[in-house]
Scaffold this motif. Sequence first.
Motif, PDB file in Angstrom:
ATOM      1  N   UNK A  65     -11.312 -15.693 -23.629  1.00 46.68           N
ATOM      2  CA  UNK A  65     -11.041 -14.439 -24.332  1.00 46.68           C
ATOM      3  C   UNK A  65      -9.694 -13.842 -23.927  1.00 46.68           C
ATOM      4  N   UNK A  66      -8.717 -14.700 -23.644  1.00 49.97           N
ATOM      5  CA  UNK A  66      -7.391 -14.220 -23.291  1.00 49.97           C
ATOM      6  C   UNK A  66      -7.230 -13.836 -21.840  1.00 49.97           C
ATOM      7  N   UNK A  67      -8.298 -14.024 -21.044  1.00 48.68           N
ATOM      8  CA  UNK A  67      -8.184 -13.677 -19.623  1.00 48.68           C
ATOM      9  C   UNK A  67      -7.196 -14.598 -18.898  1.00 48.68           C
ATOM     10  N   UNK A  68      -7.073 -15.835 -19.371  1.00 47.59           N
ATOM     11  CA  UNK A  68      -6.172 -16.789 -18.732  1.00 47.59           C
ATOM     12  C   UNK A  68      -5.154 -17.260 -19.761  1.00 47.59           C
ATOM     13  N   UNK A  69      -3.893 -16.894 -19.541  1.00 48.17           N
ATOM     14  CA  UNK A  69      -2.814 -17.355 -20.418  1.00 48.17           C
ATOM     15  C   UNK A  69      -1.488 -17.479 -19.672  1.00 48.17           C
ATOM     16  N   UNK A  70      -1.151 -16.499 -18.843  1.00 50.56           N
ATOM     17  CA  UNK A  70       0.132 -16.554 -18.137  1.00 50.56           C
ATOM     18  C   UNK A  70      -0.028 -16.889 -16.656  1.00 50.56           C
ATOM     19  N   UNK A  71      -1.267 -17.036 -16.192  1.00 48.69           N
ATOM     20  CA  UNK A  71      -1.492 -17.355 -14.786  1.00 48.69           C
ATOM     21  C   UNK A  71      -1.310 -18.863 -14.596  1.00 48.69           C
ATOM     22  N   UNK A  72      -0.059 -19.277 -14.497  1.00 50.24           N
ATOM     23  CA  UNK A  72       0.259 -20.715 -14.465  1.00 50.24           C
ATOM     24  C   UNK A  72       1.573 -20.917 -13.696  1.00 50.24           C
ATOM     25  N   UNK A  73       1.685 -22.032 -12.954  1.00 49.01           N
ATOM     26  CA  UNK A  73       2.917 -22.288 -12.188  1.00 49.01           C
ATOM     27  C   UNK A  73       4.176 -22.344 -13.040  1.00 49.01           C
ATOM     28  N   UNK A 109      -4.323  -1.032 -21.879  1.00 50.16           N
ATOM     29  CA  UNK A 109      -4.460   0.443 -21.821  1.00 50.16           C
ATOM     30  C   UNK A 109      -5.710   0.893 -21.063  1.00 50.16           C
ATOM     31  N   UNK A 110      -5.748   0.576 -19.778  1.00 48.17           N
ATOM     32  CA  UNK A 110      -6.923   0.943 -18.981  1.00 48.17           C
ATOM     33  C   UNK A 110      -7.103   2.458 -18.930  1.00 48.17           C
ATOM     34  N   UNK A 111      -6.031   3.185 -18.609  1.00 43.26           N
ATOM     35  CA  UNK A 111      -6.145   4.644 -18.479  1.00 43.26           C
ATOM     36  C   UNK A 111      -6.624   5.277 -19.779  1.00 43.26           C
ATOM     37  N   UNK A 112      -6.092   4.797 -20.911  1.00 42.41           N
ATOM     38  CA  UNK A 112      -6.494   5.343 -22.204  1.00 42.41           C
ATOM     39  C   UNK A 112      -7.950   5.020 -22.502  1.00 42.41           C
ATOM     40  N   UNK A 117     -13.517   7.594 -22.866  1.00 41.78           N
ATOM     41  CA  UNK A 117     -14.944   7.536 -22.561  1.00 41.78           C
ATOM     42  C   UNK A 117     -15.540   6.151 -22.662  1.00 41.78           C
ATOM     43  N   UNK A 118     -14.725   5.113 -22.477  1.00 45.15           N
ATOM     44  CA  UNK A 118     -15.235   3.747 -22.554  1.00 45.15           C
ATOM     45  C   UNK A 118     -16.329   3.484 -21.536  1.00 45.15           C
ATOM     46  N   UNK A 119     -17.295   2.647 -21.922  1.00 46.87           N
ATOM     47  CA  UNK A 119     -18.379   2.325 -20.991  1.00 46.87           C
ATOM     48  C   UNK A 119     -17.865   1.390 -19.898  1.00 46.87           C
ATOM     49  N   UNK A 120     -18.729   1.090 -18.941  1.00 41.89           N
ATOM     50  CA  UNK A 120     -18.322   0.326 -17.760  1.00 41.89           C
ATOM     51  C   UNK A 120     -17.706  -1.014 -18.139  1.00 41.89           C
ATOM     52  N   UNK A 121     -18.391  -1.798 -18.986  1.00 46.84           N
ATOM     53  CA  UNK A 121     -17.900  -3.127 -19.328  1.00 46.84           C
ATOM     54  C   UNK A 121     -16.599  -3.070 -20.115  1.00 46.84           C
ATOM     55  N   UNK A 122     -16.472  -2.072 -21.000  1.00 44.03           N
ATOM     56  CA  UNK A 122     -15.233  -1.931 -21.763  1.00 44.03           C
ATOM     57  C   UNK A 122     -14.062  -1.631 -20.838  1.00 44.03           C
ATOM     58  N   UNK A 123     -14.290  -0.761 -19.865  1.00 40.27           N
ATOM     59  CA  UNK A 123     -13.231  -0.439 -18.904  1.00 40.27           C
ATOM     60  C   UNK A 123     -12.848  -1.673 -18.088  1.00 40.27           C
ATOM     61  N   UNK A 125     -13.020  -4.795 -18.983  1.00 38.37           N
ATOM     62  CA  UNK A 125     -12.259  -5.724 -19.812  1.00 38.37           C
ATOM     63  C   UNK A 125     -10.822  -5.257 -20.028  1.00 38.37           C
ATOM     64  N   UNK A 126     -10.564  -3.968 -19.833  1.00 41.20           N
ATOM     65  CA  UNK A 126      -9.216  -3.440 -20.015  1.00 41.20           C
ATOM     66  C   UNK A 126      -8.432  -3.364 -18.709  1.00 41.20           C
TER      67      UNK A 126
END
Length: 528
Positions: A65-73, A109-112, A117-123, A125-126
Amino acid sequence: MTDLRPIRRALLSVSDKTGLAEFGTALAEMGCELVSTGGTAKALREAGLTVADVADLTGFPEMMDGRVKTLHPVVHGGLLAVRGNAEHEAAMEAHGIGPIDLVVVNLYPFEATVAAGGDYNTCIENIDIGGPAMIRSAAKNHDGVCVVVDTEDYAAVLAELEANGGKTGLAFRQGLAQTAYARTAAYDTAVSSWMAGAVGVEHPRRVSVSGTLSSTMRYGENPHQNAAFYTDGRQRPGVATAQQHQGKALSYNNINDTDAAFELISELGDAGPACAIIKHANPCGVATGATLAEAYSRAFDCDRTSAFGGIIALNGELDGETARQIVEIFTEVVIAPSASAEAVEIFAAKKNLRLLTTGGLADPFEPAQVIKQVSGGFLRQDKDIGHIGLDDLKCVTKKQPSEAELNDMLFAWRVAKHVKSNAIIYVKDGATVGVGAGQMSRVDSTRIAAQKARDMAEVMGLEAPLTQGSVVASDAFFPFPDGLLTAAEAGATAVIQPGGSMRDDKVIEAADEAGIAMVLTGQRHFRH
């Protein structure tokens, strides 16, 4: 040897796409290769630009889900390789790693998400992972890499490149690196602060604070002190989010006092038209009235001398009638939820008067943290959002307070919360008539407040000071009967105080002998 570094390849991965197309276009026109991911790449292509996908560099697709894309040597090697270092350059050659000269990243946009009022899982993921990693890599290697984390820096980067033939200078890259580390620090602060609340950690082992520069100031409390104003990102109505309609920039003391005024008036949001006049962060007059104009006039009459050069806060729309009264004396700042066109026009003739509108009142009971610097550390506590109602009052005297006295006592109690300790407030008919603040002795505060009322009676040509028939609020208990007796001598007929002294019985006995009513709240409001 020059410290100028060319920008031949840029990696762009942004959540906020403001100005992205224009910035990417300008880079491309300078001959810079663009590399990007996901939605950023899509936006650049829609602008007609040629963009390589990060997946093309790494040989791995975006996954999870896009969590891994730029974490590469290939990505981090291109960022961290020291330019001119033979060993590093050999490793790049051996593993097919090309240098990345510019990183443009603004984070998920974690702060936003939290503010919305995002729920725990939504926060969760951000919370950005790859973004901060790239930012930190690029910032560490700022000798050879330029890093941009704020859209407002796009213009500066382009100006630097244009001035130096497509290159950036070391001092410029150092400045951007510092900004980058500050951004990741602030981001981590937002995450850790949110998580402490989400999982119920009352006192985290480590805490940090962050802010965004709003303005620099000519000086702080005094001319020899440097100062600046930072905002914390909350959209709570107040000085930080207000619109300034006119007047010169707010000073350090202006902001401090205006915040105190607005917090107090927000406390009186349900009191009908109300006005608070503040001087050096202390109220010198607070009142309600049938109109804001009447409320201002009554607040002004509490201490006309101190009101000069003060800060005025209103809990409703500033109207023309009130504005005409206010401009009769010099006032530093007026803050209100809104202002009529007539009021704005009246104020326009006073170029040194600042007018701020906030769009609403703040929630006086919204939880927040208060931090105070001390030598070697800082104190952290909950904001004082304590409040009481009629049902919380305990009458301990033979005389019972009247309904009018009870209403005035509750009003005085709300004001006392915003007055520096030791605080004594005389109130009559919904208006302060004497305020004693910040004294080392409570009885001194009682005397000073009464003396101010006597002074105002003389100025106004009254036969007796308005403390006659008033009520008195004390932010903390009376340790001895002397303060209460001083208030009774000034004409007070009822007292509201927390109670809790070892000599409560003596104070109650003194109140009975003086023939005044006294209620206890069981709650104090020290303000240091």
